[in-house]
Scaffold this active site. Structure first.
Site, PDB file in Angstrom:
ATOM      1  N   HIS A   1       0.802  -1.208   0.000  1.00  0.00           N
ATOM      2  CA  HIS A   1       0.000   0.000   0.000  1.00  0.00           C
ATOM      3  C   HIS A   1       0.843   1.269   0.000  1.00  0.00           C
ATOM      4  CE1 HIS A   1      -3.696   2.077  -0.242  1.00  0.00           C
ATOM      5  NE2 HIS A   1      -3.260   2.906   0.665  1.00  0.00           N
TER       6      HIS A   1
ATOM      7  N   TYR B   1       1.423   5.069  -2.443  1.00  0.00           N
ATOM      8  CA  TYR B   1       1.658   6.453  -2.012  1.00  0.00           C
ATOM      9  C   TYR B   1       3.025   6.944  -2.473  1.00  0.00           C
ATOM     10  CZ  TYR B   1      -2.575   6.196   0.783  1.00  0.00           C
ATOM     11  OH  TYR B   1      -3.870   6.069   1.189  1.00  0.00           O
TER      12      TYR B   1
ATOM     13  N   HIS C   1      -9.623   0.461 -10.927  1.00  0.00           N
ATOM     14  CA  HIS C   1      -9.280   1.444  -9.896  1.00  0.00           C
ATOM     15  C   HIS C   1      -7.836   1.919 -10.024  1.00  0.00           C
ATOM     16  CE1 HIS C   1      -8.716   3.417  -6.070  1.00  0.00           C
ATOM     17  NE2 HIS C   1      -7.748   2.566  -5.769  1.00  0.00           N
ATOM     18  N   PHE C   2      -6.885   0.976 -10.141  1.00  0.00           N
ATOM     19  CA  PHE C   2      -5.510   1.487 -10.157  1.00  0.00           C
ATOM     20  C   PHE C   2      -5.089   2.004 -11.527  1.00  0.00           C
ATOM     21  CE2 PHE C   2      -4.626  -3.202  -9.905  1.00  0.00           C
ATOM     22  CZ  PHE C   2      -4.042  -3.364 -11.145  1.00  0.00           C
ATOM     23  N   HIS C   3      -5.911   1.731 -12.550  1.00  0.00           N
ATOM     24  CA  HIS C   3      -5.589   2.407 -13.814  1.00  0.00           C
ATOM     25  C   HIS C   3      -6.091   3.846 -13.820  1.00  0.00           C
ATOM     26  CE1 HIS C   3      -4.328  -1.528 -15.308  1.00  0.00           C
ATOM     27  NE2 HIS C   3      -3.658  -0.840 -16.207  1.00  0.00           N
TER      28      HIS C   3
ATOM     29  N   ARG D   1     -10.197 -10.297 -12.199  1.00  0.00           N
ATOM     30  CA  ARG D   1      -9.005  -9.653 -12.725  1.00  0.00           C
ATOM     31  C   ARG D   1      -7.957 -10.722 -13.019  1.00  0.00           C
ATOM     32  NH1 ARG D   1      -5.793  -7.154  -7.482  1.00  0.00           N
ATOM     33  NH2 ARG D   1      -4.306  -6.531  -9.071  1.00  0.00           N
ATOM     34  N   ARG D   2      -6.837 -10.320 -13.614  1.00  0.00           N
ATOM     35  CA  ARG D   2      -5.675 -11.181 -13.792  1.00  0.00           C
ATOM     36  C   ARG D   2      -6.023 -12.516 -14.440  1.00  0.00           C
ATOM     37  NH1 ARG D   2      -2.134 -10.769  -8.278  1.00  0.00           N
ATOM     38  NH2 ARG D   2      -0.953  -9.023  -9.035  1.00  0.00           N
TER      39      ARG D   2
END
Lengths: 167, 563
Positions: free
Chosen positions: B233, B237, B384-386, B449-450
């Site tokens: 995580h 950041y 989300h992370f894209h 996913r994946r």
């Protein structure tokens, strides 16, 4: 350190909503018992059959009461083992009547897997050494795809089964 | 009065410093590696979306999961880390200076990272490390893969040591002065990175390497996952904070304004340091072996990050409005119009900021304890992370590249390249909206996913998912065009743009700004609080995990084709 008046209002409203939000989450988790699955029940991954629930004859759907079922599953690369049908062929399609309570119990003898009854909140990580379990009520009818949603190797996308909830 | 003016003048002429040619070469080398990685990783991304839409199959026995591993490792771990270190070194060189000795040490860091990257790349290209960038045990990759990753991390630590030494030296030479804002931010980011990556370093050095070499028979799976997410995580950041550096301290200069509040910017960074690490359980919410009460405690700690995020959002828009009003644009929204929409150095990061609104909201859903079960490991998470790292962060990095590259290569950002940059930004926004949007929806419908292309036995649900996978391929194709254009822009800026002096924009405080409290420079205090929070959040559950461990797992190499 100086805070602008508007920024104070912005932060108070923001932090206030955050507190309310967390209280709702906490209420759900601790009072209504909606914690994500976490029982910390361990099992020897190299000898899962020593556990009653994962003996070959106990895999798949077992009715325990009028509306209560237990479904035991062994997740291994790249297969969900629900036991066999009368002819001895591996079961890939299971059926449950609508409105019944189901206790899912899943474990892995090899690598990490996922267990997701797509479209429901039955969504668990399956890790060697632990029994993942979740009790749920199957409220709506239909055919649900059970998919492995944690990468487990090059055949990961071929690891699935189906669940039918009937009237 | 005259004396005071003189002092102020002296203050300003001293900062920022000029970057020497040798320094520029160091910073640029990191940035070259970042953009080469972007090109390779982007191509892999395109191939994945095409395979998953059912359009193509990969030739020459290349496996979907091989290119997925390459995509994740090269973009999430390599591209980001190289760009961030190059950018941060440049910020430090500009604000506190870099000595010859520090520069040489930084080069050692670079080469250690290159060595590690090469090791990992070889194993991935040979198909011996199809374990994805999270390398979850007990899947076993070739030992060289883990050794490579360890070297990349160690190389990045050398960069951290150099940065801390730069500030240490500067403070000695400037007693009683506060650390320049950007240097302060770099110190905080690298402190977070170092503390966080210790976790994954321990997992790799103590667990994975001996086990993959056969010296240890089994591995404790849950311990390895917990150590990974202790790192995983804060890793996000570590990507975000350099974007925040640009937002807080560079964008105001580009739009012709001043820093909204030096102290608030520092406070936001300190809070991000505190609440980035003791939160890893929110990635492990659906795991069977962690006490749910401690999961909930870490969920609460996770949400503390809302506070610095709200502060950042306020600061950004306050800067925009104050600057606009100073320029005489009145009305409720008149100030919005003045913003330099046609300046790509502003436009790209601004769209990144906007993307962080749905990105942040999605993150809140993901971390919401029980709500996580709705989306966990569905392709919603990929969406989300894209929209966060691959939009918010990367568009800000692109926004930085438009001025940083010509500044370092002694060239200029011409109006023509600026226009190309704007087109690139629009292409990226359109492509990502389609791809990430489709991923979010498919995830809510349960799509995993994946996963390579699969019809899942032709169920109705799976048939529905395929349409969204087709949309992802369209978005992915548009994004790949964006990557080609970006690589073209980078080559142009680095080698062909007209010679000149491109500005290194560093915003200043208002003339009458309130002084920043001295305690902000008390780094030891911030690190001590961070460690205390980590110990609070992890000690009891970690001891519990170890005490209640099941038998360990032997290595499994056949599932990934590594036997």
């Amino acid at each position: 350190m100086h805070l602008h008046k508007f920024e104070k209002i912005w932060l108070i409203v923001g932090i206030g909503s955050l507190v309310v939000f967390l209280l709702i989450l906490g209420f759900g988790a601790f009072w209504l018992g909606t914690h994500p699955q976490s029982h910390g029940v361990t099992i020897d991954p190299q000898n899962i059959e020593a556990h009653e629930a994962f003996k070959p004859e106990n895999l798949g759907v077992t009715q325990v009461e009028e509306d209560k079922y237990i479904i035991n599953v062994v997740a291994s690369a790249f297969n969900y083992d629900f036991g066999t049908d009368e002819d001895g062929a591996p079961l890939k399609h299971i059926r449950i009547p609508k409105g019944s309570t189901v206790l899912w119990q899943v474990t892995s003898p090899d690598v990490v897997h996922g267990f997701n009854v797509a479209g429901t909140n039955v969504n668990m990580m399956v890790e060697p050494g632990y029994i993942s379990s979740l009790e749920t009520e199957m409220k709506s009818t239909g055919e649900f795809t059970i998919v492995c949603n944690e990468y487990c190797g090059t055949g990961h996308h071929l690891m699935y089964a189906t669940l039918e909830v009937y009237e | 009065m005259a004396m005071e003016k003189l002092e102020r003048f002296y203050d300003k002429s001293r900062l920022p410093l000029t970057i020497s040619k040798q320094e520029a070469r160091l910073y640029m080398t990191f940035i070259y590696v970042a953009f080469i990685s972007l090109a390779i990783g982007g191509l892999m991304g395109l191939l994945q979306t095409l395979v998953r839409s059912g359009t193509i199959t990969l030739p020459w026995g290349i496996d979907y999961y091989q290119i997925l591993t390459l995509h994740g490792v090269i973009l999430a771990l390599i591209m980001t880390t190289y760009f961030i270190i190059g950018f941060q070194h440049a910020l430090m060189g500009k604000t506190v200076g870099m000595s010859d000795k520090q520069r040489k040490t930084a080069w050692i860091g670079f080469w250690v990272m290159v060595l590690g990257t090469t090791f990992a790349a070889i194993t991935i290209l040979l198909g011996r490390a199809n374990v994805l960038y999270t390398f979850y045990a007990p899947l076993k990759a070739h030992p060289l893969f883990y050794i490579g990753l360890a070297l990349v991390i160690i190389g990045s630590w050398i960069a951290a040591f150099v940065n801390w030494h730069q500030v240490y030296k500067w403070k000695k030479e400037h007693p009683g002065e506060k650390t320049p804002l950007l240097a302060f931010m770099v110190v905080i980011n690298m402190a977070m990175w170092f503390i966080a990556s210790l976790g994954v370093a321990v997992a790799v050095l103590v667990q994975f390497i001996p086990w993959s070499l056969g010296y240890a028979e089994t591995i404790n799976v849950l311990v390895s996952r917990t150590l990974f997410w202790y790192f995983g995580h804060p890793l996000v950041y570590f990507w975000l904070l350099p974007a925040y550096m640009a937002w807080y301290a560079i964008i105001p200069k580009i739009i012709g304004g001043k820093i909204f509040s030096d102290s608030l910017a520092r406070l936001a960074f300190v809070l991000l340091l505190f609440f980035s690490i003791p939160v890893g359980f929110h990635h492990q919410l659906t795991e069977p072996g962690i006490d749910p009460t401690w999961k909930f405690i870490q969920v609460v700690l996770t949400f503390m990050v809302v506070i610095p995020s709200l502060m950042t959002a306020f600061s950004m828009f306050a800067t925009f409005e104050i600057t606009g009003r100073k320029k005489g644009f009145g009305g409720l929204f008149g100030w919005l119009k003045h913003l330099p929409w046609k300046d790509v150095r502003f436009l790209a990061p601004f769209i990144g900021m906007l993307a962080f609104i749905p990105g942040g909201a999605g993150g809140i859903i993901n971390a919401s304890h029980q709500m996580n079960a709705v989306v966990h490991n569905t392709i919603w998470v990929t969406g989300h992370f894209h929209i966060t790292v691959a939009t918010t962060v990367i568009l800000t990095f692109f926004g930085i590249a438009y001025w940083l590259i010509p500044h370092l290569t002694g060239r200029t950002l011409t109006p023509a390249i600026n226009r190309l940059g704007i087109i690139q930004t629009i292409i990226w926004t359109v492509g990502m909206t389609i791809m990430s949007g489709a991923m979010h929806i498919q995830g809510l419908l349960g799509g995993p996913r994946r996963s390579s292309y699969s019809e899942y036995g032709g169920t109705e649900q799976a048939t529905e998912w395929i349409w969204y996978q087709a949309a992802q391929a369209i978005g992915g194709t548009i994004l790949f065009i964006g990557i080609i254009l970006m690589v073209y822009i980078v080559i142009k800026l680095a080698f062909f743009a007209p010679k000149g002096n491109e500005e290194f924009p560093i915003a200043e405080e208002e003339e009458n700004a309130e002084p920043t409290p001295k305690f902000f420079d008390n780094y030891k205090l911030w690190v001590a609080i961070t460690i205390a929070l980590i110990l609070f959040a992890y000690t009891i559950p970690f001891v519990d995990i170890i005490q209640n461990s099941p038998p360990g797992s032997p290595p499994f190499d056949w599932p990934i084709g590594n036997s």
